[in-house]
Enzyme design. Structure first.
Site, PDB file in Angstrom:
ATOM      1  N   TYR A 146      47.618  46.339  16.740  1.00  0.00           N
ATOM      2  CA  TYR A 146      46.366  45.684  15.336  1.00  0.00           C
ATOM      3  C   TYR A 146      45.483  44.997  16.069  1.00  0.00           C
ATOM      4  O   TYR A 146      44.178  45.517  15.536  1.00  0.00           O
ATOM      5  CB  TYR A 146      46.914  46.049  14.755  1.00  0.00           C
ATOM      6  N   LYS A 195      60.626  49.185  21.365  1.00  0.00           N
ATOM      7  CA  LYS A 195      60.998  50.211  22.594  1.00  0.00           C
ATOM      8  C   LYS A 195      61.798  49.204  23.965  1.00  0.00           C
ATOM      9  O   LYS A 195      60.558  49.287  24.665  1.00  0.00           O
ATOM     10  CB  LYS A 195      59.507  51.095  22.697  1.00  0.00           C
ATOM     11  N   ASP A 227      62.219  55.247  18.299  1.00  0.00           N
ATOM     12  CA  ASP A 227      61.917  57.284  18.533  1.00  0.00           C
ATOM     13  C   ASP A 227      63.615  57.203  18.441  1.00  0.00           C
ATOM     14  O   ASP A 227      63.762  58.253  17.617  1.00  0.00           O
ATOM     15  CB  ASP A 227      61.694  58.008  20.649  1.00  0.00           C
ATOM     16  N   ASP A 251      54.325  50.508  11.084  1.00  0.00           N
ATOM     17  CA  ASP A 251      53.656  51.622  10.507  1.00  0.00           C
ATOM     18  C   ASP A 251      54.065  52.906  10.040  1.00  0.00           C
ATOM     19  O   ASP A 251      54.059  53.801   9.253  1.00  0.00           O
ATOM     20  CB  ASP A 251      52.184  51.663  10.306  1.00  0.00           C
ATOM     21  N   ASP A 255      56.185  55.523   6.782  1.00  0.00           N
ATOM     22  CA  ASP A 255      55.842  56.452   6.160  1.00  0.00           C
ATOM     23  C   ASP A 255      56.309  57.154   5.965  1.00  0.00           C
ATOM     24  O   ASP A 255      56.919  57.947   5.379  1.00  0.00           O
ATOM     25  CB  ASP A 255      53.867  56.921   6.806  1.00  0.00           C
TER      26      ASP A 255
HETATM   27  C1  IPM Z   1      49.285  50.732   6.042  1.00  0.00           C
HETATM   28  C2  IPM Z   1      47.868  51.300   6.318  1.00  0.00           C
HETATM   29  C3  IPM Z   1      47.178  50.868   7.026  1.00  0.00           C
HETATM   30  C4  IPM Z   1      48.004  50.186   8.034  1.00  0.00           C
HETATM   31  C5  IPM Z   1      45.404  50.964   7.465  1.00  0.00           C
HETATM   32  C6  IPM Z   1      44.814  51.651   6.805  1.00  0.00           C
HETATM   33  C7  IPM Z   1      44.651  49.951   8.414  1.00  0.00           C
HETATM   34  O1  IPM Z   1      48.046  52.748   7.311  1.00  0.00           O
HETATM   35  O2  IPM Z   1      49.395  49.897   5.201  1.00  0.00           O
HETATM   36  O3  IPM Z   1      50.138  51.081   6.454  1.00  0.00           O
HETATM   37  O4  IPM Z   1      47.823  51.223   9.785  1.00  0.00           O
HETATM   38  O5  IPM Z   1      48.219  49.550   8.363  1.00  0.00           O
HETATM   39 MG    MG Z   2      50.144  53.341   7.200  1.00  0.00          MG
END
Ligand code: IPM
Ligand code: MG
Length: 360
Positions: A146, A195, A227, A251, A255
């Site tokens: 990032y 990884k 993975d 990240d 999710d």
């Molecule tokens: C998160 C989001 C952010 C990230 C984006 C919006 C830049 O996906 O907070 O997980 O990737 O960190």
């Molecule tokens: Mg995210």
């Protein structure tokens, strides 16, 4: 006690969900004899519209002067919003990355817990959901891909894009220590996800984390390739307590972890620096498709407010009260659209905020 909270409502569903969290915080303040003052600040697309940039120095400075930051979400539809015709460094997401970096919020905590009441909303097999899970994903937030050097240019006549992934041992050590400290207050298990079969940066993560682990003999420590972790999260999520990982892997995996709780609208997060200061936001995005309709799930933001009370203000009783109120409304069967089964009654965003506030 009196606390000043920077409130960055942001874009999309951000304003709706933060308003509900403020409502719940105000009720908590009333009940427990505190005072929360909200300092409204702009960031993301709404800041672009007013200031031409997603994050101003003023927002960083004002946020830094507060006791903590409560955030909604930023960004719009990447295919249609004019914000995405700007160069990448001027887009809404750049504001979020900028504030994380400026306030040195290197530790991102994303708890993923399956409420027994929401087992039906969990997309996993029944026997997996029946075992439940309660994990804390700890994502490094100010390094890695990032924040590495990036550019796109023609090299030998071929358009080439470069993103670099860099970590130094200090960046790894401070987040590893955070991970083990948090594990000591939980079920005392840390899984480092990397990884290391391919990446040098992952091999350094392993070396440094192995060293940190030696200072925590009570903690059961293991490593897992990313993975495999993606697979294990859907196969046997109950095995995880603290999952420690770098920025990009965190990240993606967070999710996935949120989705198996039933809805991304349930998952809070805390981004902390070396002190008690933190930025608290739902893990989900700005959901522009449902913005302004009063149907978003405010629970992730309300639980983020609870994390703020716990981690930044040491108000454990008050945080418990909010978390119990959330559990109570779920037990009573109230569901926002993302959680409702077909045919089930749906509660609007503001009503969910009222229901939770009433139960504090
Ligand atoms: C998160 C989001 C952010 C990230 C984006 C919006 C830049 O996906 O907070 O997980 O990737 O960190
Ligand atoms: Mg995210």
């Amino acid at each position: 006690m009196k606390y000043r909270i920077a409130s960055i409502k942001g874009d999309g569903i951000g304003p709706e969900i933060v308003t509900q969290a403020q409502k719940v915080l105000n009720k908590t303040a009333e009940k427990f004899g505190h005072e929360f003052e909200f300092v409204e600040l702009l960031m993301g697309g709404c800041s672009i519209d007013v200031n031409g940039v997603p994050l101003t120095d003023e927002t960083v400075e004002e946020a830094g002067k507060c006791d903590a930051v409560l955030m909604g979400s930023i960004g719009g539809n990447t295919a249609t919003s004019p914000w995405y015709r700007l160069e990448p460094s001027k887009r809404p997401e750049a504001g979020l990355l900028g504030i994380r970096k400026a306030l040195k919020l290197f530790a991102n905590l994303r708890p993923a817990y399956l409420y027994p009441e929401l087992k039906d909303a969990c997309p996993l097999k029944e026997e997996v959901a029946a075992r439940g899970f309660d994990m804390m994903m700890i994502r490094e937030l100010t390094g890695g891909l990032y924040f590495g050097e990036r550019y796109t240019k023609e090299i030998d006549g071929v358009m080439t894009a470069v993103d670099t992934l860099t970590y130094n041992e200090n960046e790894i050590r401070r987040i590893a220590v955070k991970g083990f400290d948090i594990a000591m207050k939980r079920r005392k298990k840390v899984t480092l996800v990397d990884k290391a079969n391919v990446l040098d940066s992952s091999r350094l993560w392993r070396k440094v984390t192995d060293e940190v682990a030696k200072d925590y003999p009570e903690v059961e420590y293991g490593v897992m390739l990313v993975d495999n972790c993606a697979m294990q999260l859907v196969k046997d999520p109950a095995q995880f307590d603290v999952v420690l990982t770098e920025n990009m892997f965190g990240d993606i995996l967070s999710d996935e972890a949120s989705m198996i709780t039933g809805s991304i609208g349930m998952l809070p997060s805390a981004s902390l620096n070396e002190t008690k200061f933190g930025l608290y936001e739902p893990s989900g995005g700005s959901a522009p498709d449902i913005a302004g309709k009063n149907i978003a799930n405010p629970i992730a933001t309300i639980l983020s407010a609870a994390m703020m009370l716990r981690y930044s203000f040491d108000l454990d009783k008050e945080a418990d009260a909010i978390e119990n109120a959330v559990r109570q409304v779920l037990k009573e069967g109230y569901r926002t659209i993302d959680l409702a089964k077909p045919g089930e009654d749906q509660v609007k965003c503001d009503r969910m905020g009222d229901l939770i506030a009433e139960r504090i």
